[in-house]
Scaffold this motif. Structure first.
Motif, PDB file in Angstrom:
ATOM      1  N   LEU A   9      -8.094 -24.865  10.864  1.00 23.45           N
ATOM      2  CA  LEU A   9      -9.317 -24.181  11.777  1.00 23.45           C
ATOM      3  C   LEU A   9      -8.543 -23.288  13.036  1.00 23.45           C
ATOM      4  O   LEU A   9      -9.111 -22.233  13.120  1.00 23.45           O
ATOM      5  CB  LEU A   9     -10.159 -25.353  12.204  1.00 23.45           C
ATOM      6  N   ILE A  10      -7.737 -23.846  13.715  1.00 26.22           N
ATOM      7  CA  ILE A  10      -7.188 -22.878  14.399  1.00 26.22           C
ATOM      8  C   ILE A  10      -6.428 -21.628  14.081  1.00 26.22           C
ATOM      9  O   ILE A  10      -6.503 -20.359  14.485  1.00 26.22           O
ATOM     10  CB  ILE A  10      -6.006 -23.678  15.370  1.00 26.22           C
ATOM     11  N   ASN A  11      -5.801 -21.624  12.774  1.00 29.80           N
ATOM     12  CA  ASN A  11      -5.382 -20.830  11.984  1.00 29.80           C
ATOM     13  C   ASN A  11      -6.374 -19.866  11.837  1.00 29.80           C
ATOM     14  O   ASN A  11      -6.319 -18.498  11.770  1.00 29.80           O
ATOM     15  CB  ASN A  11      -4.401 -21.063  10.949  1.00 29.80           C
ATOM     16  N   VAL A  21      -9.791 -19.017  24.135  1.00 29.36           N
ATOM     17  CA  VAL A  21     -10.874 -19.491  24.879  1.00 29.36           C
ATOM     18  C   VAL A  21     -12.162 -19.361  23.739  1.00 29.36           C
ATOM     19  O   VAL A  21     -12.820 -20.468  23.615  1.00 29.36           O
ATOM     20  CB  VAL A  21     -11.218 -18.608  26.329  1.00 29.36           C
ATOM     21  N   GLU A  22     -12.203 -18.472  23.094  1.00 30.30           N
ATOM     22  CA  GLU A  22     -13.308 -18.273  22.115  1.00 30.30           C
ATOM     23  C   GLU A  22     -13.224 -19.332  20.991  1.00 30.30           C
ATOM     24  O   GLU A  22     -13.983 -20.103  20.385  1.00 30.30           O
ATOM     25  CB  GLU A  22     -13.064 -16.956  21.369  1.00 30.30           C
ATOM     26  N   ALA A  23     -11.796 -19.760  20.734  1.00 30.88           N
ATOM     27  CA  ALA A  23     -11.473 -20.700  19.716  1.00 30.88           C
ATOM     28  C   ALA A  23     -12.194 -21.983  20.327  1.00 30.88           C
ATOM     29  O   ALA A  23     -12.877 -22.804  19.684  1.00 30.88           O
ATOM     30  CB  ALA A  23     -10.086 -20.808  19.256  1.00 30.88           C
ATOM     31  N   ASP A  33     -16.598 -33.832  18.661  1.00 29.94           N
ATOM     32  CA  ASP A  33     -16.057 -35.264  18.973  1.00 29.94           C
ATOM     33  C   ASP A  33     -14.388 -35.266  18.480  1.00 29.94           C
ATOM     34  O   ASP A  33     -13.801 -36.019  19.021  1.00 29.94           O
ATOM     35  CB  ASP A  33     -16.813 -36.382  18.161  1.00 29.94           C
ATOM     36  N   THR A  34     -14.066 -34.089  18.075  1.00 28.34           N
ATOM     37  CA  THR A  34     -12.625 -33.863  17.805  1.00 28.34           C
ATOM     38  C   THR A  34     -12.203 -32.650  18.030  1.00 28.34           C
ATOM     39  O   THR A  34     -11.263 -32.029  17.299  1.00 28.34           O
ATOM     40  CB  THR A  34     -12.488 -33.977  15.961  1.00 28.34           C
ATOM     41  N   THR A  35     -12.415 -32.267  19.005  1.00 31.15           N
ATOM     42  CA  THR A  35     -12.030 -30.908  19.869  1.00 31.15           C
ATOM     43  C   THR A  35     -10.600 -31.194  20.177  1.00 31.15           C
ATOM     44  O   THR A  35     -10.397 -32.112  20.912  1.00 31.15           O
ATOM     45  CB  THR A  35     -12.786 -30.380  20.947  1.00 31.15           C
ATOM     46  N   PRO A  36      -9.542 -30.331  19.797  1.00 34.74           N
ATOM     47  CA  PRO A  36      -8.212 -30.233  20.456  1.00 34.74           C
ATOM     48  C   PRO A  36      -8.332 -29.679  21.635  1.00 34.74           C
ATOM     49  O   PRO A  36      -9.204 -29.047  22.187  1.00 34.74           O
ATOM     50  CB  PRO A  36      -7.541 -29.193  19.300  1.00 34.74           C
ATOM     51  N   ASP A  43      -0.767 -23.532  22.008  1.00 36.40           N
ATOM     52  CA  ASP A  43       0.764 -23.931  21.438  1.00 36.40           C
ATOM     53  C   ASP A  43       0.673 -23.265  19.919  1.00 36.40           C
ATOM     54  O   ASP A  43       1.664 -22.605  19.531  1.00 36.40           O
ATOM     55  CB  ASP A  43       1.117 -25.320  21.478  1.00 36.40           C
ATOM     56  N   TRP A  44      -0.334 -23.499  18.995  1.00 37.53           N
ATOM     57  CA  TRP A  44      -0.690 -23.147  17.782  1.00 37.53           C
ATOM     58  C   TRP A  44      -0.784 -21.446  17.855  1.00 37.53           C
ATOM     59  O   TRP A  44      -0.335 -20.843  16.797  1.00 37.53           O
ATOM     60  CB  TRP A  44      -1.645 -23.732  17.062  1.00 37.53           C
TER      61      TRP A  44
END
Length: 73
Positions: A9-11, A21-23, A33-36, A43-44
């Motif tokens: 999802l980051i990719n 910031v938008e990501a 509940d699972t936000t990195p 880093d990614w």
């Protein structure tokens, strides 16, 4: 959601042209509940900017995978 899915999802956000910031904002809206963390996303993004498009985790140093038993000692 596991680490591999988060990296994908980051990719996806990176390829869509979103900044970090938008990501982070879209993660908070879609997956509260699972936000990195912000540093994880940064880093990614840095890896993707360097051309490392693989979402697999890298090798880590540390203890070997073999089991310590009497035969190995």
């Amino acid at each position: 959601m596991d680490k591999k899915e988060i990296r994908l999802l980051i990719n996806y956000c990176f390829l869509k042209g979103k900044n970090t910031v938008e990501a982070k904002t879209s993660f908070n809206a879609e997956f509260p509940d699972t936000t990195p963390g912000k540093s994880t996303i940064k880093d990614w993004y840095a890896k993707f900017r360097r051309g490392e498009m693989s979402t697999e985790g890298g090798e880590r140093s540390g203890r070997p995978k073999e089991v310590v038993i009497d035969e190995n000692i």
